[in-house]
Motif scaffolding. Structure first.
Motif, PDB file in Angstrom:
ATOM      1  N   LEU A 266       1.515   5.671   6.964  1.00 40.25           N
ATOM      2  CA  LEU A 266       1.589   4.438   6.276  1.00 40.25           C
ATOM      3  C   LEU A 266       1.629   4.714   4.598  1.00 40.25           C
ATOM      4  O   LEU A 266       0.770   5.405   4.103  1.00 40.25           O
ATOM      5  CB  LEU A 266       0.608   3.556   6.280  1.00 40.25           C
ATOM      6  N   LEU A 267       2.731   4.331   3.973  1.00 42.74           N
ATOM      7  CA  LEU A 267       3.047   4.646   2.484  1.00 42.74           C
ATOM      8  C   LEU A 267       2.779   3.124   1.949  1.00 42.74           C
ATOM      9  O   LEU A 267       3.824   2.240   1.860  1.00 42.74           O
ATOM     10  CB  LEU A 267       4.528   5.175   2.029  1.00 42.74           C
ATOM     11  N   VAL A 268       1.807   3.280   1.115  1.00 40.71           N
ATOM     12  CA  VAL A 268       1.276   1.989   0.154  1.00 40.71           C
ATOM     13  C   VAL A 268       1.929   2.193  -1.239  1.00 40.71           C
ATOM     14  O   VAL A 268       1.378   3.116  -1.767  1.00 40.71           O
ATOM     15  CB  VAL A 268      -0.252   1.642   0.316  1.00 40.71           C
ATOM     16  N   THR A 269       2.831   1.277  -1.586  1.00 37.82           N
ATOM     17  CA  THR A 269       3.276   1.518  -3.081  1.00 37.82           C
ATOM     18  C   THR A 269       3.308   0.324  -3.807  1.00 37.82           C
ATOM     19  O   THR A 269       3.545  -0.800  -3.462  1.00 37.82           O
ATOM     20  CB  THR A 269       4.858   2.302  -2.982  1.00 37.82           C
ATOM     21  N   THR A 270       3.149   0.410  -5.164  1.00 33.97           N
ATOM     22  CA  THR A 270       3.590  -0.670  -5.904  1.00 33.97           C
ATOM     23  C   THR A 270       3.757  -0.033  -7.350  1.00 33.97           C
ATOM     24  O   THR A 270       4.082   1.171  -7.749  1.00 33.97           O
ATOM     25  CB  THR A 270       2.023  -1.493  -6.201  1.00 33.97           C
ATOM     26  N   SER A 271       4.069  -0.927  -8.297  1.00 37.90           N
ATOM     27  CA  SER A 271       4.451  -0.440  -9.713  1.00 37.90           C
ATOM     28  C   SER A 271       3.247  -0.915 -10.547  1.00 37.90           C
ATOM     29  O   SER A 271       3.440  -2.164 -11.240  1.00 37.90           O
ATOM     30  CB  SER A 271       5.665  -0.992 -10.482  1.00 37.90           C
ATOM     31  N   ALA A 272       2.287  -0.105 -10.688  1.00 33.40           N
ATOM     32  CA  ALA A 272       0.966  -0.491 -11.857  1.00 33.40           C
ATOM     33  C   ALA A 272      -0.068  -1.452 -11.359  1.00 33.40           C
ATOM     34  O   ALA A 272      -1.046  -1.230 -11.237  1.00 33.40           O
ATOM     35  CB  ALA A 272       1.534  -0.929 -13.271  1.00 33.40           C
ATOM     36  N   ASN A 273       0.710  -2.568 -10.636  1.00 35.18           N
ATOM     37  CA  ASN A 273      -0.399  -3.849 -10.350  1.00 35.18           C
ATOM     38  C   ASN A 273      -0.958  -3.506  -8.923  1.00 35.18           C
ATOM     39  O   ASN A 273      -0.362  -3.726  -7.956  1.00 35.18           O
ATOM     40  CB  ASN A 273       0.419  -4.975 -10.428  1.00 35.18           C
ATOM     41  N   ASP A 274      -2.117  -2.883  -8.849  1.00 37.99           N
ATOM     42  CA  ASP A 274      -2.643  -2.767  -7.328  1.00 37.99           C
ATOM     43  C   ASP A 274      -3.903  -3.696  -7.197  1.00 37.99           C
ATOM     44  O   ASP A 274      -4.877  -3.402  -6.225  1.00 37.99           O
ATOM     45  CB  ASP A 274      -3.012  -1.254  -7.312  1.00 37.99           C
ATOM     46  N   ASN A 275      -3.916  -4.852  -7.978  1.00 33.90           N
ATOM     47  CA  ASN A 275      -5.132  -5.835  -7.867  1.00 33.90           C
ATOM     48  C   ASN A 275      -5.573  -6.145  -6.639  1.00 33.90           C
ATOM     49  O   ASN A 275      -6.620  -6.271  -6.290  1.00 33.90           O
ATOM     50  CB  ASN A 275      -4.759  -6.955  -8.796  1.00 33.90           C
ATOM     51  N   PHE A 276      -4.664  -6.312  -5.459  1.00 34.78           N
ATOM     52  CA  PHE A 276      -4.956  -6.728  -4.535  1.00 34.78           C
ATOM     53  C   PHE A 276      -4.814  -5.898  -3.326  1.00 34.78           C
ATOM     54  O   PHE A 276      -4.456  -6.042  -2.097  1.00 34.78           O
ATOM     55  CB  PHE A 276      -3.913  -7.970  -3.906  1.00 34.78           C
ATOM     56  N   LEU A 277      -4.652  -4.477  -3.533  1.00 32.58           N
ATOM     57  CA  LEU A 277      -4.557  -3.377  -2.612  1.00 32.58           C
ATOM     58  C   LEU A 277      -5.825  -2.692  -2.364  1.00 32.58           C
ATOM     59  O   LEU A 277      -5.740  -1.835  -1.334  1.00 32.58           O
ATOM     60  CB  LEU A 277      -3.609  -2.465  -3.373  1.00 32.58           C
ATOM     61  N   HIS A 278      -6.857  -2.816  -3.153  1.00 31.90           N
ATOM     62  CA  HIS A 278      -8.062  -1.996  -3.068  1.00 31.90           C
ATOM     63  C   HIS A 278      -8.726  -1.968  -1.417  1.00 31.90           C
ATOM     64  O   HIS A 278      -8.830  -0.897  -0.936  1.00 31.90           O
ATOM     65  CB  HIS A 278      -9.277  -2.345  -4.066  1.00 31.90           C
ATOM     66  N   LEU A 279      -8.759  -3.022  -1.161  1.00 38.07           N
ATOM     67  CA  LEU A 279      -9.508  -3.100   0.332  1.00 38.07           C
ATOM     68  C   LEU A 279      -8.530  -2.436   1.272  1.00 38.07           C
ATOM     69  O   LEU A 279      -8.810  -2.007   2.263  1.00 38.07           O
ATOM     70  CB  LEU A 279      -9.948  -4.453   0.775  1.00 38.07           C
ATOM     71  N   ILE A 280      -7.307  -2.876   1.213  1.00 36.38           N
ATOM     72  CA  ILE A 280      -6.236  -1.990   2.187  1.00 36.38           C
ATOM     73  C   ILE A 280      -6.161  -0.860   2.061  1.00 36.38           C
ATOM     74  O   ILE A 280      -6.224  -0.173   3.068  1.00 36.38           O
ATOM     75  CB  ILE A 280      -4.995  -2.756   1.842  1.00 36.38           C
ATOM     76  N   LYS A 281      -5.982  -0.199   0.745  1.00 36.58           N
ATOM     77  CA  LYS A 281      -6.321   1.319   0.691  1.00 36.58           C
ATOM     78  C   LYS A 281      -7.443   1.947   1.260  1.00 36.58           C
ATOM     79  O   LYS A 281      -7.382   2.943   2.036  1.00 36.58           O
ATOM     80  CB  LYS A 281      -6.011   1.816  -0.795  1.00 36.58           C
ATOM     81  N   GLU A 282      -8.723   1.370   0.850  1.00 39.39           N
ATOM     82  CA  GLU A 282      -9.727   1.721   1.354  1.00 39.39           C
ATOM     83  C   GLU A 282     -10.062   1.853   2.814  1.00 39.39           C
ATOM     84  O   GLU A 282     -10.272   2.884   3.610  1.00 39.39           O
ATOM     85  CB  GLU A 282     -11.011   0.939   0.843  1.00 39.39           C
ATOM     86  N   HIS A 283      -9.467   0.702   3.712  1.00 36.54           N
ATOM     87  CA  HIS A 283      -9.679   0.525   5.045  1.00 36.54           C
ATOM     88  C   HIS A 283      -8.587   1.360   5.608  1.00 36.54           C
ATOM     89  O   HIS A 283      -9.319   2.326   6.576  1.00 36.54           O
ATOM     90  CB  HIS A 283      -9.340  -0.950   5.504  1.00 36.54           C
ATOM     91  N   PHE A 284      -7.432   1.339   5.535  1.00 35.84           N
ATOM     92  CA  PHE A 284      -6.609   2.375   6.197  1.00 35.84           C
ATOM     93  C   PHE A 284      -6.451   3.616   5.797  1.00 35.84           C
ATOM     94  O   PHE A 284      -5.978   4.608   6.240  1.00 35.84           O
ATOM     95  CB  PHE A 284      -5.010   1.609   6.188  1.00 35.84           C
ATOM     96  N   GLY A 285      -7.193   4.043   4.492  1.00 34.04           N
ATOM     97  CA  GLY A 285      -7.352   5.447   4.262  1.00 34.04           C
ATOM     98  C   GLY A 285      -8.382   5.931   5.015  1.00 34.04           C
ATOM     99  O   GLY A 285      -8.392   7.283   5.212  1.00 34.04           O
ATOM    100  N   ASP A 286      -9.134   5.249   5.815  1.00 31.49           N
ATOM    101  CA  ASP A 286     -10.251   5.871   6.742  1.00 31.49           C
ATOM    102  C   ASP A 286     -10.109   5.511   8.017  1.00 31.49           C
ATOM    103  O   ASP A 286     -10.886   5.886   8.825  1.00 31.49           O
ATOM    104  CB  ASP A 286     -11.805   5.148   6.332  1.00 31.49           C
ATOM    105  N   HIS A 287      -8.854   4.785   7.977  1.00 31.46           N
ATOM    106  CA  HIS A 287      -8.680   4.381   9.630  1.00 31.46           C
ATOM    107  C   HIS A 287      -8.152   5.514  10.473  1.00 31.46           C
ATOM    108  O   HIS A 287      -7.203   6.316  10.181  1.00 31.46           O
ATOM    109  CB  HIS A 287      -7.330   3.452   9.733  1.00 31.46           C
TER     110      HIS A 287
END
Length: 718
Positions: free
Chosen positions: A355-376
């Protein structure tokens, strides 16, 4: 006898003047001539004597006896203003002007002087040219012979427009500029005079364009922003050259946009750019067509129209607003779906999903998604910030290059650059999750994704921008919305999202950890209203002030706590104007303690402990995270029926429980007074709000929906 005063800055043509003076005399008029030209030149006195003028007066020809400061200012002033500086103090001129029945400027350099003299004698019609002056004398004769006998008073320069229209097309642009000193534009009559001049029939195109720009410049100086815009638009309407027409309409629109005003002529500006784009595209000039199309989209979706105001044309009829855009042949070519050569491969079963999660600078709403799937255990995650590298950042927001690529079906240097920079990431990933449907979405869909699944999340802001119209959604597999009303708006705007090539649609709430907001509140919090987030005009904090003032009429213990940073004055003139009005309202309330600004914070849960009622005062929202966090904290939610979506199939009333939503500040005040009437009632309402927030929006609930999106069966639907 009718008194006529002629003013000239250059020697008038003798034959025409003599003939006209005889006609004036035949009508019972006495004619005097004042001029700044040299009247002692050889032969002039004899010629004038033969012309039957009643009097001839030499006006000062220079400023050599005046102050150095005035001479310095005159050297930088237009010629028309210099004539007035020379002649304005002449006692003979002022005396005759006050007694005149008709005031006449014989040349452009004298227009400003006559306009100023007309201010001393408002009963006298002011004319530009001999023919209009003769007509004015005829009209006066029919009324009794003098201006004083008339029953009505005409405003200065009211009647000289027609003559200016006839003569301005013969004047070099620099003379027109010299003849329109800026102070003239302070007068409504003077402004209308020169605005109408730019529409004179038969005027050469270049002169018309230059004249309109000079007149607009003067109107801007005089504070007539809309007048400047109308002048440029009036000239544009008379110009056949598509490029120049589009430029003038563009400049007209930007006059008002620059002042934070939604342009009245924005449709014409966009239409002119689209016409230019279609013409260039038809000639095979793809680069020029892309530039024109990009400008049309920029104007059509300028933030002053849609974001920095309390309303937007999209609120009234979104599909109708974009209809002219999609009638353009260039836009139709741009919007043609190119699709993908192969469908996205299903998620692997023999290894973790890449899974590639990508954005341009604004990751305000990504923290929980990255944290959860980073440990999945079933996911191998990579994160790519497109703004972190200059090359990726450059291609992510290169709007003209994107458009040129779309118009050439991928045969461009831009296509090759995107391939080189993005292909390694696409080849690694099974699924790309792109946050924000903005520039990077347009960039990514420039190239075929291969068998990689592409998921894009659109919040709310993007729907009010040009970017969804520059994205090839036939190369997006899943489009995620944060709320049903956002989906309704976006699909009404983008035709590709209503066709057979549209991606699957999902509505998923934002990833929010709400359990940490559920903290005990002190009894004093019952009287504290709270507004979290005031950094945009759309948040409309003035509405919250209105609500506060209404409840304080019943009990002055109520206060309003403002959490978050202020609006950025640099954003736009519209934002500065709103912020100035808000600050004026806020100042006395802050001084009295009725409003407390808590400012930006990294501890929103801690601030919400002191807030008993959480407000959503916005005119539009996606899902309003601050409101949801406030509800989770046990604050009583009071949600304005967001005007942008009010009355539509999906709105604040369908997103939240019905009793949370109010239709007016008065209803809001009534709900607050009712739910906070006693501490028991207030705490009970807060507990119900917390229960709803935690069972519907908390991350343990929403996380399952994201797992289904990335790993589970396809639950999406068109």
């Amino acid at each position: 006898m009718t008194e006529v005063l002629l003013v000239a800055s250059t020697w008038p043509q003798y034959g025409v003047l003599a003939d006209s003076v005889r006609k004036f005399n035949a009508l019972g008029a006495r004619v005097r001539l004042a001029g700044t030209f040299p009247m002692d030149a050889e032969g002039v006195p004899e010629q004038l004597a033969e012309s039957e003028l009643a009097e001839l007066h030499q006006l000062p020809r220079n400023l050599k006896h005046r102050s150095q400061a005035l001479r310095r200012r005159a050297s930088k002033s237009p010629a028309g203003l210099r004539v007035w500086m020379q002649a304005g103090r002449d006692s003979w001129l002022r005396s005759r002007a006050r007694k005149a029945d008709v005031l006449v400027a014989l040349d452009p350099g004298a227009v400003y002087t006559v306009w100023r003299l007309a201010e001393f004698n408002r009963a006298a019609p002011a004319r530009f040219g001999l023919a209009p002056a003769l007509k004015a004398v005829e009209e006066l004769k029919a009324q009794g012979g003098t201006a004083g006998a008339r029953s009505s008073v005409l405003p200065p320069l009211h009647a000289i427009t027609r003559d200016v229209k006839r003569t301005v097309d013969h004047l070099p642009a620099q003379i027109v500029r010299a003849a329109t000193p800026r102070p003239v534009m302070r007068s409504g009559v003077g402004a209308r005079l020169w605005r109408s001049a730019v529409t004179a029939p038969g005027m050469p195109t270049k002169v018309r364009a230059a004249t309109s720009r000079y007149v607009a410049e003067g109107m801007r100086w005089a504070g007539r922003t809309s007048g400047a815009a109308l002048t440029l638009a009036d000239a544009a309407a008379k110009i056949p050259d598509l490029k120049l027409k589009a430029d003038l309409y563009d400049e007209a629109a930007m006059q008002e946009i620059g002042k934070g005003i939604s342009p009245r002529g924005i449709e014409k500006a966009v239409a002119a750019r689209l016409a230019l784009a279609d013409a260039e595209f038809g000639k095979g000039h793809v680069k020029e067509a892309a530039e024109a199309l990009n400008r049309a989209l920029f104007l059509d979706f300028h933030r002053v129209l849609h974001i920095d105001q309390l309303s937007s044309p999209l609120a009234r009829d979104a599909q109708g607003f974009v209809a002219p855009l999609y009638r353009s042949t260039a836009m139709q070519a741009l919007s043609r779906p190119r699709g993908r050569r192969a469908p996205a491969a299903p998620a692997p079963t023999d290894r973790p999903l890449r899974l590639l999660v990508t954005t341009s600078a604004n990751d305000n709403f990504l923290h929980l998604i990255k944290e959860h799937f980073g440990d999945h255990p079933g996911v191998e995650l990579r994160y790519l910030d497109l703004a972190a590298g200059k090359h990726l950042k450059r291609i992510s927001w290169a709007a003209p290059r994107m458009l040129q690529d779309r118009l050439t079906d991928g045969e461009s240097d831009y296509h090759e650059e995107v391939e080189r920079l993005m292909r390694p990431h696409l080849d690694w990933a099974d699924t790309v999750f792109l946050e924000w449907a903005a520039g990077p979405a347009g960039m990514l869909t420039t190239i075929d994704p291969g068998t990689t699944r592409v998921v894009v999340r659109l919040h709310s802001y993007e729907a009010f921008t040009r970017w969804p119209h520059m994205t090839d959604f036939s190369r997006v597999d899943d489009l995620v919305f944060v709320a049903p009303h956002v989906k309704d708006l976006t699909t009404s705007l983008v035709p590709m999202l209503r066709g057979e090539h549209a991606p699957r649609f999902h509505v998923l709430d934002n990833a929010m950890d709400l359990a940490g907001f559920d903290r005990p509140k002190s009894p004093e919090a019952r009287f504290n209203l709270g507004l979290v987030g005031i950094s945009q005009v759309a948040k409309d904090p003035k509405w919250a002030i209105d609500v506060l003032q209404r409840v304080r009429k019943h009990d002055d213990r109520y206060r309003l706590l403002l959490v978050g940073g202020d609006m950025d004055r640099r954003t736009s003139k519209a934002t500065r104007d709103y912020l100035r009005e808000f600050e004026e309202i806020l100042q006395p309330l802050e001084e009295s303690g009725a409003v407390v600004r808590l400012g930006p914070t990294d501890d929103v849960p801690g601030k919400l402990v002191d807030i008993g009622t959480i407000l959503s005062s916005s005119v539009r929202e996606g899902c309003h995270v601050g409101l949801m966090e406030g509800a989770a904290s046990g604050a009583v939610p009071v949600v304005r029926d967001w005007p942008f979506y009010a009355g539509k199939p999906n709105s604040a009333r369908t997103l939240y429980p019905q009793d949370w939503v109010v239709g007016s500040p008065q209803e809001a005040a009534e709900r607050i007074l009712k739910t906070t009437a006693t501490e028991e009632a207030w705490r009970a309402a807060g507990e119900r709000a917390t229960e709803h927030a935690l069972t519907v929006w908390d991350w343990p609930v929403v996380q399952k929906h994201f797992e289904e999106l990335f790993l589970g069966e396809d639950l999406g639907r068109k």
